[in-house]
Design a protein around this motif. Structure first.
Motif, short mmCIF file in Angstrom:
data_model
loop_
_atom_site.label_atom_id
_atom_site.label_comp_id
_atom_site.label_asym_id
_atom_site.label_seq_id
_atom_site.Cartn_x
_atom_site.Cartn_y
_atom_site.Cartn_z
N TYR A 148 72.87 100.06 84.71
CA TYR A 148 73.06 100.34 86.14
C TYR A 148 71.89 99.90 87.02
CZ TYR A 148 76.71 103.31 84.18
OH TYR A 148 77.80 103.78 83.48
N HIS A 149 70.87 99.31 86.44
CA HIS A 149 69.70 98.92 87.23
C HIS A 149 69.99 97.60 87.95
CE1 HIS A 149 65.68 97.31 88.12
NE2 HIS A 149 65.29 98.58 88.11
N VAL A 150 70.11 97.65 89.28
CA VAL A 150 70.56 96.49 90.06
C VAL A 150 69.65 95.28 89.84
CG1 VAL A 150 71.00 95.60 92.38
CG2 VAL A 150 71.69 97.93 91.79
N GLY A 151 68.33 95.51 89.90
CA GLY A 151 67.40 94.40 89.71
C GLY A 151 67.55 93.79 88.33
N GLY A 152 67.69 94.65 87.32
CA GLY A 152 67.85 94.18 85.95
C GLY A 152 69.15 93.41 85.76
N ILE A 153 70.20 93.88 86.43
CA ILE A 153 71.51 93.21 86.33
C ILE A 153 71.43 91.81 86.94
CG2 ILE A 153 73.87 93.24 87.24
CD1 ILE A 153 73.85 96.30 86.81
N ARG A 154 70.83 91.71 88.13
CA ARG A 154 70.72 90.39 88.78
C ARG A 154 69.85 89.44 87.96
NH1 ARG A 154 72.93 89.25 93.66
NH2 ARG A 154 71.55 87.49 94.06
N GLU A 155 68.81 89.99 87.36
CA GLU A 155 67.93 89.17 86.53
C GLU A 155 68.68 88.64 85.31
OE1 GLU A 155 63.89 89.91 83.98
OE2 GLU A 155 64.06 90.98 85.88
N ARG A 156 69.45 89.54 84.68
CA ARG A 156 70.24 89.13 83.51
C ARG A 156 71.30 88.11 83.91
NH1 ARG A 156 70.73 87.68 78.40
NH2 ARG A 156 72.55 88.50 77.33
N ALA A 157 71.95 88.32 85.05
CA ALA A 157 72.98 87.38 85.52
C ALA A 157 72.36 86.00 85.76
CB ALA A 157 73.64 87.91 86.79
N SER A 158 71.19 85.97 86.39
CA SER A 158 70.51 84.69 86.64
C SER A 158 70.19 83.98 85.33
CB SER A 158 69.19 84.92 87.41
OG SER A 158 69.43 85.54 88.63
N GLU A 159 69.68 84.75 84.40
CA GLU A 159 69.30 84.20 83.09
C GLU A 159 70.51 83.59 82.38
OE1 GLU A 159 68.51 86.47 78.94
OE2 GLU A 159 67.36 87.25 80.63
N LEU A 160 71.66 84.29 82.45
CA LEU A 160 72.88 83.81 81.78
C LEU A 160 73.44 82.57 82.47
CD1 LEU A 160 74.40 87.30 81.13
CD2 LEU A 160 73.96 85.62 79.33
N LEU A 161 73.39 82.54 83.80
CA LEU A 161 73.90 81.37 84.52
C LEU A 161 73.04 80.14 84.20
CD1 LEU A 161 74.83 83.04 87.93
CD2 LEU A 161 76.41 82.25 86.15
N VAL A 162 71.73 80.33 84.11
CA VAL A 162 70.85 79.22 83.73
C VAL A 162 71.22 78.74 82.32
CG1 VAL A 162 68.47 78.62 83.10
CG2 VAL A 162 68.92 79.87 85.22
N LYS A 163 71.42 79.69 81.42
CA LYS A 163 71.73 79.37 80.03
C LYS A 163 73.04 78.58 79.91
CE LYS A 163 70.60 82.78 77.11
NZ LYS A 163 69.45 82.29 76.33
N THR A 164 74.00 78.89 80.80
CA THR A 164 75.30 78.22 80.74
C THR A 164 75.43 77.10 81.77
OG1 THR A 164 76.22 79.96 82.17
CG2 THR A 164 76.52 80.22 79.80
N GLU A 165 74.30 76.72 82.36
CA GLU A 165 74.23 75.56 83.27
C GLU A 165 75.08 75.71 84.52
OE1 GLU A 165 74.98 72.04 80.97
OE2 GLU A 165 73.45 72.54 79.50
N VAL A 166 75.08 76.95 85.05
CA VAL A 166 75.68 77.19 86.37
C VAL A 166 74.53 77.39 87.34
CG1 VAL A 166 77.10 78.75 87.76
CG2 VAL A 166 77.71 78.31 85.36
N PRO A 167 74.47 76.63 88.45
CA PRO A 167 73.34 76.76 89.38
C PRO A 167 73.19 78.21 89.87
CG PRO A 167 74.70 74.87 89.96
CD PRO A 167 75.44 75.60 88.88
N VAL A 168 71.99 78.76 89.72
CA VAL A 168 71.74 80.16 90.13
C VAL A 168 71.99 80.34 91.62
CG1 VAL A 168 70.01 82.00 90.24
CG2 VAL A 168 70.12 80.52 88.25
N LEU A 169 71.80 79.26 92.40
CA LEU A 169 72.07 79.33 93.84
C LEU A 169 73.51 79.73 94.12
CD1 LEU A 169 70.20 76.09 95.02
CD2 LEU A 169 69.56 78.46 95.55
#
Length: 282
Positions: A148-169
């Motif tokens: 439920y930690h919003v900052g942690g969730i956004r950080e994890r989402a960014s990390e996964l998008l980078v890993k799967t080659e989706v632009p974080v922007l």
């Protein structure tokens, strides 16, 4: 990947799905030897019957067969999208494989899905909420598993998008604004968000352009090597199976007609249907 008789991750026994009202002859009158999975006496449909296999940690198992062979039904039952008629599925990380996951309550099935499994569907609309952003879709999976930690969730989402080659922007864009290939990559990000030990992939490259297919397959292979996730890959395309899997089960008319090491099946198929599939690849 060390394989001993006891270190399996998933053990499936007698998995069967029948639509309609079967009788005592239904299973005996259907299958590859009859060229049909429709019971001539009751017209019930045997989507799959008597599916037995073990999956080991970090292993990639392929299920291949033509449309209607029952391969997608198998993973949809294991992921609780559809109810089984008969059968058992034991999962080592859940209750130490002491209970049949297919008989658990809906609440417990949700727990298993959110903590121990991921699914990537053929159609991204089945795996993504198109009313959410791409980051929101990943957040949904994380929240369902108790993060439920919003900052942690956004950080994890960014990390996964980078890993799967989706632009974080594009994290705050909706999947409806993405190409099919990018939608699949977001769906993969969501599926692996909680580092599940088991991932199901159901015809994930069908409908994508050939060049996009290759990129998605490369991504899946890289993630598997990096994360060591066990996978069950469903496809009608043997080239996908050849690229991703260690072992393969060949299905026809709802039954497994052959199983073994993928290389072995591709080089020396034993069943006539497997031989037909392999010759169509050449």
């Amino acid at each position: 990947m060390s394989r001993t008789p006891d270190n399996w991750l998933l053990k499936v026994t007698g998995l069967t799905k029948i639509y309609g009202e079967p009788n005592e002859n239904t299973l005996a009158l259907t299958g590859p030897q009859f060229g049909s999975n429709i019971c001539p006496e009751t017209e019930s449909i045997v989507a799959c019957a008597d599916i037995n296999f073990e999956l080991y940690p970090g292993e990639v198992l392929g299920i291949v067969g033509e449309s209607g062979s029952g391969k997608s039904t198998v993973v949809k039952m294991l992921y609780f999208d559809i109810e089984k008629t008969y059968g058992e599925a034991l999962l080592k990380p859940y209750a130490n494989a002491g209970v049949n996951t297919l008989d658990e309550s809906n609440q417990k099935k949700r727990y298993i899905r959110n903590h121990l499994m991921g699914m990537v569907y053929q159609n991204p609309r089945d795996g993504l909420n198109f009313n959410f952003t791409s980051g929101g879709n990943i957040a949904e999976k994380l929240i369902m598993a108790g993060n439920y930690h919003v900052g942690g969730i956004r950080e994890r989402a960014s990390e996964l998008l980078v890993k799967t080659e989706v632009p974080v922007l594009r994290m705050d864009d909706r999947p409806s604004n993405f190409s099919g290939g990018m939608q699949q990559r977001v769906q993969i990000s969501k599926a692996i968000a909680n580092n599940p030990p088991l991932l199901f992939l159901d015809e994930v490259t069908t409908g994508l352009d050939v060049s996009v297919q290759a990129k998605v397959l490369d991504l899946i292979r890289e993630l598997q090597h990096e994360l060591g996730i066990a996978m069950i890959v469903v496809s009608h395309d043997l080239s996908v199976i050849r690229m991703l899997t260690d072992r393969t089960m060949v299905m026809k008319n709802g039954r497994i007609v052959e199983s073994g090491l993928t290389d072995q099946i591709l080089q020396d198929p034993q069943h006539a249907y497997s031989q037909l599939l392999v010759s169509s690849l050449l």
